[in-house]
Scaffold this motif. Sequence first.
Motif, PDB file in Angstrom:
ATOM      1  N   UNK A   1       0.823  -1.218   0.000  1.00 39.85           N
ATOM      2  CA  UNK A   1       0.000   0.000   0.000  1.00 39.85           C
ATOM      3  C   UNK A   1       0.853   1.263   0.000  1.00 39.85           C
ATOM      4  N   UNK A   2       2.165   1.131   0.244  1.00 39.63           N
ATOM      5  CA  UNK A   2       3.055   2.289   0.123  1.00 39.63           C
ATOM      6  C   UNK A   2       3.099   2.805  -1.314  1.00 39.63           C
ATOM      7  N   UNK A   3       2.837   1.927  -2.246  1.00 39.57           N
ATOM      8  CA  UNK A   3       2.813   2.321  -3.663  1.00 39.57           C
ATOM      9  C   UNK A   3       1.413   2.835  -3.972  1.00 39.57           C
ATOM     10  N   UNK A   4       1.331   4.113  -4.223  1.00 37.53           N
ATOM     11  CA  UNK A   4       0.014   4.723  -4.423  1.00 37.53           C
ATOM     12  C   UNK A   4      -0.476   4.525  -5.857  1.00 37.53           C
ATOM     13  N   UNK A   5      -1.770   4.414  -5.976  1.00 37.85           N
ATOM     14  CA  UNK A   5      -2.442   4.314  -7.286  1.00 37.85           C
ATOM     15  C   UNK A   5      -1.962   3.132  -8.120  1.00 37.85           C
ATOM     16  N   UNK A   6      -1.578   2.069  -7.463  1.00 38.85           N
ATOM     17  CA  UNK A   6      -1.119   0.890  -8.207  1.00 38.85           C
ATOM     18  C   UNK A   6      -2.304   0.064  -8.693  1.00 38.85           C
ATOM     19  N   UNK A   7      -2.073  -0.650  -9.805  1.00 38.33           N
ATOM     20  CA  UNK A   7      -3.041  -1.641 -10.290  1.00 38.33           C
ATOM     21  C   UNK A   7      -2.572  -2.992  -9.768  1.00 38.33           C
TER      22      UNK A   7
ATOM     23  N   UNK B   1       2.364 -12.241  -0.102  1.00 38.09           N
ATOM     24  CA  UNK B   1       3.464 -11.498  -0.728  1.00 38.09           C
ATOM     25  C   UNK B   1       3.198 -11.279  -2.212  1.00 38.09           C
ATOM     26  N   UNK B   2       3.476 -10.061  -2.654  1.00 39.94           N
ATOM     27  CA  UNK B   2       3.330  -9.719  -4.073  1.00 39.94           C
ATOM     28  C   UNK B   2       4.660  -9.162  -4.579  1.00 39.94           C
ATOM     29  N   UNK B   3       4.693  -8.772  -5.837  1.00 39.81           N
ATOM     30  CA  UNK B   3       5.942  -8.269  -6.437  1.00 39.81           C
ATOM     31  C   UNK B   3       5.710  -6.932  -7.123  1.00 39.81           C
ATOM     32  N   UNK B   4       6.785  -6.163  -7.222  1.00 44.32           N
ATOM     33  CA  UNK B   4       6.706  -4.835  -7.836  1.00 44.32           C
ATOM     34  C   UNK B   4       8.100  -4.423  -8.323  1.00 44.32           C
ATOM     35  N   UNK B   5       8.137  -3.602  -9.362  1.00 44.81           N
ATOM     36  CA  UNK B   5       9.415  -3.074  -9.852  1.00 44.81           C
ATOM     37  C   UNK B   5       9.800  -1.837  -9.054  1.00 44.81           C
TER      38      UNK B   5
ATOM     39  N   UNK C   1       4.174  -6.686   0.842  1.00 46.87           N
ATOM     40  CA  UNK C   1       3.135  -7.448   1.532  1.00 46.87           C
ATOM     41  C   UNK C   1       1.759  -6.840   1.272  1.00 46.87           C
ATOM     42  N   UNK C   2       0.840  -7.692   0.841  1.00 48.57           N
ATOM     43  CA  UNK C   2      -0.535  -7.248   0.663  1.00 48.57           C
ATOM     44  C   UNK C   2      -1.174  -7.067   2.039  1.00 48.57           C
ATOM     45  N   UNK C   3      -2.312  -6.401   2.069  1.00 49.53           N
ATOM     46  CA  UNK C   3      -3.006  -6.130   3.325  1.00 49.53           C
ATOM     47  C   UNK C   3      -3.357  -7.442   4.035  1.00 49.53           C
ATOM     48  N   UNK C   4      -3.159  -7.474   5.320  1.00 48.45           N
ATOM     49  CA  UNK C   4      -3.435  -8.698   6.087  1.00 48.45           C
ATOM     50  C   UNK C   4      -4.908  -9.096   5.983  1.00 48.45           C
ATOM     51  N   UNK C   5      -5.784  -8.137   5.785  1.00 53.53           N
ATOM     52  CA  UNK C   5      -7.212  -8.438   5.621  1.00 53.53           C
ATOM     53  C   UNK C   5      -7.599  -8.667   4.162  1.00 53.53           C
ATOM     54  N   UNK C   6      -6.621  -8.598   3.287  1.00 54.31           N
ATOM     55  CA  UNK C   6      -6.888  -8.814   1.864  1.00 54.31           C
ATOM     56  C   UNK C   6      -6.818  -7.524   1.075  1.00 54.31           C
TER      57      UNK C   6
END
Lengths: 396, 114
Positions: free
Chosen positions: A22-28, A90-94, A105-110
């Motif tokens: 969620x630190x990455x704003x406006x991500x798809x 866990x997800x991935x990002x450049x 890390x994705x949100x613990x609640x999804x």
Amino acid sequence: MALLPLCGLVCWASPAQAGPCSDVKNAVYVATTPAAEQYVEKIAQFLQLDDANPLPVIWQVTTSCRAAESVVLDTSPTGPCASGACLKGTAKVWPLDRSPVKTCELDANGTHIHVAVSDVFPASCRKLATKPISGVLDVLGPISPYAMVMSAQATEAAIHAEEAHFVFGEGQMAKVKPWLNDSAVVHLSDQDAGPLLLSPRIKLPIGNWRTGRQVTSPDEVFTSLTMEPATALSILPTTLIDRRRADVRVLGFQSIGQRGAFFPDRKTNTFDKQNVRDGHYPLWGYMHLLMLADPVRPTQALSLAAARVADILSGKEKVAARDTLPMQVTHGFVPQCAMRVAKASDGAPLTPAPAKDACHCWFEKNVQGGLLNCGECKDGMTCSVGTCRRNFCEVD
Amino acid sequence: MQVDHRSVQGGESKASATDLRSSLRLAILAAGLLFVTSQMTCAEVANFWGEDTPQQKPSDGGDTDGGDGMWRCFMGTPSKEEELLNRCTEAERIDRPSAIPPAKWDGKSPLPYQ
């Protein structure tokens, strides 16, 4: 200014210090199958780092059905996650500094997923099969072929659909040689596209599979094959197999009612997917790009950014001024323009379907071992036969 | 010697008539043969199932097509899946008998777990 939402990413030094996505704003957020991971990763790189209108993409690899569920079951896209919707983990990002892909890390609640990349129709998934699916857009992308595989040391050349019916439905008790070791038959899960695409072709509903040790990753499948070279069997996407041809033996597949078995490709050493494209080989699925629809304008996606990502992945839109069809081919997919057949569902029979804006010659030219007997029409020259398209005289 | 031109002419007429009848018989025979041949060809074309030489002979002599070693492939324009799957192609093809023990399945009954 467009880069500011990504500034948090450069601070992560290693996966061990992965921060919240969620630190990455406006991500798809994209949920993708293993078959499409490297393609999604490449598109994400171009879109985030090289496009004039950058858009951060965060992706997680999962099964086709889990990806589809994460979107289709999302009845509250702006609120808490509904049961079965969203993804965790866990997800991935450049990162912006062009260092290797990092995890977050994705949100613990999804976390709500904007685009699901699945290799099966949603109706093929157990949790989505019972009710009609509404409020979801399904954009069809390129074709993702699958193949039955054994170890490179195996001597078997092919498998009949009826044999696979007994191997997966009864196991070693069926005494179908050489598949006499149940623990050596592996697959990713009954949510994975491999078993789901194979099921209707061998007349074995996924609920009736008795054999098949579940493993967690394609790498584990490759390892399992080498452990039992004479008997191990699995099914994987050719987007992964084609990168490791030396490690596996691709089996020809003989459909019910077919006279002889065929490989996905014209020969074992080519990459042309000729038999997928002309209807001799049925183990393939469309790349489905699933998005929530706008309730007010149901033909449009709820998220315009998600629609843009889906259009880029499907080849309708460029990324960083680059055509994505060559990227589809590079990553092992077959663009729809190179297909001569279609199907209405994963279990439906193949039907002849001449491609709109056919690109057979262009495709053959761009794959290893492709046929090179097409006329070229560089510099807008006219063709004596066919239509000039992508510098080749294509016959529709 | 006088020559009766009428008889000579008449003889030529008789000879011509004989030739004509022979030619006619030959023509009818040829037409008949042509008709029969064309009907056979039409029948083959109408079902579009031809025989091709096997690209890869089964090592153990098995043959899913009835034991004659020929692959019957579809030569026409396919309109349904069976025709697509069996359309003639130059692609590599593996032809081997089923590995399912006959005691387990006879090759014709419905598959047990569908």
